[in-house]
Design an enzyme around this catalytic site. Structure first.
Site, PDB file in Angstrom:
ATOM      1  N   GLU A 355      23.135  29.753  26.965  1.00  0.00           N
ATOM      2  CA  GLU A 355      21.927  30.363  27.492  1.00  0.00           C
ATOM      3  C   GLU A 355      20.704  30.094  26.445  1.00  0.00           C
ATOM      4  O   GLU A 355      19.685  29.505  26.716  1.00  0.00           O
ATOM      5  CB  GLU A 355      21.962  31.761  27.334  1.00  0.00           C
ATOM      6  N   TYR A 438      26.598  22.790  37.320  1.00  0.00           N
ATOM      7  CA  TYR A 438      26.991  22.913  36.110  1.00  0.00           C
ATOM      8  C   TYR A 438      27.967  21.840  35.686  1.00  0.00           C
ATOM      9  O   TYR A 438      27.641  21.023  34.728  1.00  0.00           O
ATOM     10  CB  TYR A 438      27.802  24.275  35.819  1.00  0.00           C
TER      11      TYR A 438
END
Length: 613
Positions: A355, A438
């Site tokens: 993150e 991803y």
């Protein structure tokens, strides 16, 4: 004369076209006052927004996002989850049904705009669930600024995804996507995708946010806390100033970020440390046995910022906050909301590092993650694996991205793969979205490093940051830099890897041992052409490397991290087989194979190697 007029006309058209396509980005400045009714999980807000139109277009409407309107039964998000059935994101379902469908009426999210004005005059607007269309009284001319004022009321939804109240970790309020936010306008028009659960896009903006909330609360947020001595949690023995309703006032400021997010809880603790030559970092979380790894994470996060700064470009903001938000992880300006409870230090750091890396790939290099999710999720995953390998090296992995390649190969064989080019919210299968955005996004960089060489890849990533930080780049901008630095044509690779689900599958087809040499025939059984690194390992423990460039590259790579290599003739992409002869006889050889580095995302790697017996 006629030819001269044609030439002049062509020049004018060319100049107009260049001007139309010239890069620009919009600017916004928010000043907010928020009054929180914590007992009823609601708040009243008003804001002034100065909006600058740097585009060449005259704007007659503007759009705002009202994300919380999605958190109720029969919303677009609810409909999407129900339509996807078993293929929906598991975090949005419970016992096979949409969690949104069962939200009680008093826990539904809402953002109700009472009025909006432009330069003091009321405007007409219409709400299309999570999008608000505003009709302007005064058109916003190119290179001009207008001022909007707005008054609204919001109900904090039950936390289903990212935002909300009373989540499973016991955090009272996670305030993300929480205010009416201007949509981005660029060459592709307004970015007005409905919110059905995934990604975001916004103009860079400055924020000045004042929040009034019960004095016992501690707030974790992006931005700079301007009055730490007047609120709970950030200094010893603060002098908390309260109003007649016993509320404390918090003030945060931030410049040039995409979004302002915060969370509030009475049980938050705050730990602060400074990264040498880096930001001040805040850990804001509930201290307990379940969050014991947060304090241990501090030295690793220091190394993390130092590695990211050295490898991908400097973090430009003065602070960063990791805030226990209670659901997964999601990046915002100068902060991230993450699950606080973790089973291991490495598990917590993996989430923090992923993150946090979005500060580079989505926040500073602010791509449109609604249309190109692989550009932010994939590049972020690459940075995550790079840093995690540096912090927790694994001796049994040939490279930091080996597990990502294995994950991709396993999913390809399931037959459920979907192209990475699809819009983020429009994938039919939740896992297919994850792999496309991803995993394939990460492997875009891994395969690129295999093609151009790791030294060139490092230069490309640094140049990408240098040219585009605090801007809105696209994959075309990245590809331009990659081709410029490598000297190669790479459009073919971008097309195959992002726009299709075609796969790489090379193999050793035949080996013929001669008296003083060995002839090897390689075959392309797949649909994606690639250059090939072929190596041998000799009986006297020497590795010899050969590079077979693909003709579409036009320029071979000159170096890579596995050492010196001999460059052979091009392999034409239209040719299925390629034969090479090496000056080693059978008795010299121990192992020969394709891609000793194991970076090639070959879906059948078992036929890439041969042990000579």
């Amino acid at each position: 004369m006629k030819n001269r007029l044609v030439a002049i006309f062509s020049l004018i058209v060319g100049l107009i076209t260049a001007q139309q396509q010239a890069y620009y980005q919009q600017e916004a400045s928010y000043k907010m006052e928020i009054d929180v009714d914590a007992a009823n999980y609601s708040y009243h807000g008003n804001q002034e927004i100065k909006y600058t139109n740097n585009s060449p277009d005259e704007l007659s409407v503007v759009y705002f996002h009202l994300y919380w309107n999605a958190f109720k039964p029969n919303s677009l998000m609810d409909q999407r989850v129900q339509n996807q059935g078993k293929n929906a994101d598991g975090r949005l379902t419970e016992f096979g049904s949409s969690k949104l469908a069962s939200i009680p009426k008093n826990e539904e999210g809402s953002q109700t705009v009472n009025w909006i004005k432009q330069n003091g005059k009321l405007l007409k607007f219409e709400v299309q669930e999570t999008i608000m269309k505003v009709y302007l009284n005064e058109k916003i001319k190119p290179n001009s600024t207008t001022t909007f004022t707005m008054d609204w009321d919001s109900v904090v939804p039950k936390q289903i995804r990212r935002s909300g109240r009373n989540n499973r970790e016991g955090v009272d309020m996670t305030m993300t996507q929480w205010f009416p936010k201007l949509a981005e306008y660029d060459y592709d028009g307004w970015a007005t995708f409905d919110y059905v659960g995934r990604e975001f896009h916004a103009p860079f903006a400055d924020f000045d946010v004042t929040i009034k909330i019960d004095k016992d609360y501690v707030i974790g947020a992006g931005g700079i806390l301007e009055n730490p001595s007047e609120v709970k949690g950030y200094t010893e023995n603060p002098t908390i100033k309260t109003d007649k309703n016993d509320k404390a006032t918090w003030r945060f400021t931030a410049k040039n970020i995409l979004d302002f997010a915060w969370a509030a809880d009475k049980d938050y603790s705050v730990e602060t440390f400074i990264v040498p030559d880096g930001p001040k970092v805040n850990f804001v979380y509930q201290k307990s046995e379940k969050t014991q790894f947060w304090s241990e994470a501090q030295p690793y996060i220091t190394k993390y910022f130092q590695l990211m700064n050295a490898t991908f470009g400097r973090y430009v903001y003065p602070t960063y906050s990791f805030v226990q938000g209670g659901d997964g992880g999601m990046e915002y300006g100068m902060c991230t909301m993450i699950l606080g409870e973790a089973r291991s230090l490495e598990g917590l750091l993996g989430l923090m590092i992923h993150e946090g890396a979005h500060s580079w790939y989505q926040q500073m290099l602010a791509t449109n993650e609604s249309t190109k999710p692989w550009l932010d999720e994939g590049f972020t995953s690459y940075a995550e694996d790079f840093v995690m390998n540096a912090l927790f090296p694994k001796d049994d992995m040939p490279n930091p991205f080996y597990n990502a390649i294995q994950s991709y190969v396993r999913f390809v064989k399931s037959g459920k793969e979907e192209p990475a080019v699809w819009l983020a919210d429009h994938h039919d299968n939740g896992t297919a979205y994850t792999v496309a955005s991803y995993t394939k996004g990460e492997l875009f960089l891994v395969e690129l490093g295999y093609i151009v060489g790791e030294e060139n890849l490092s230069k490309i990533l640094k140049k990408y940051y240098q040219d585009w930080n605090l801007k809105h780049p696209t994959d075309r901008d990245f590809l331009h830099i990659a081709q410029q630095i490598s000297g190669m044509d790479l459009k073919w690779f971008h097309h195959y890897w992002i726009n299709t689900t075609k796969t790489i599958d090379y193999a050793i087809k035949d080996v013929k041992y001669n008296d003083d040499s060995t002839t090897i025939t390689l075959v392309n059984n797949g649909e994606v052409p690639m250059p090939i690194d072929f190596s041998i390992f000799t009986k006297d423990k020497k590795t010899v490397n050969y590079h077979i460039p693909l003709n579409m590259m036009r320029t071979p790579k000159t170096k890579d991290y596995f050492g010196d290599f001999q460059t052979l003739n091009y392999w034409n992409w239209t040719t299925k087989e390629y034969t090479l002869t090496i000056p080693y006889k059978k008795s010299d050889l121990q192992i020969l194979g394709i891609d000793f580095s194991q970076r090639l995302a070959d879906v059948n790697p078992e036929n890439n190697f041969l042990e000579v017996k």
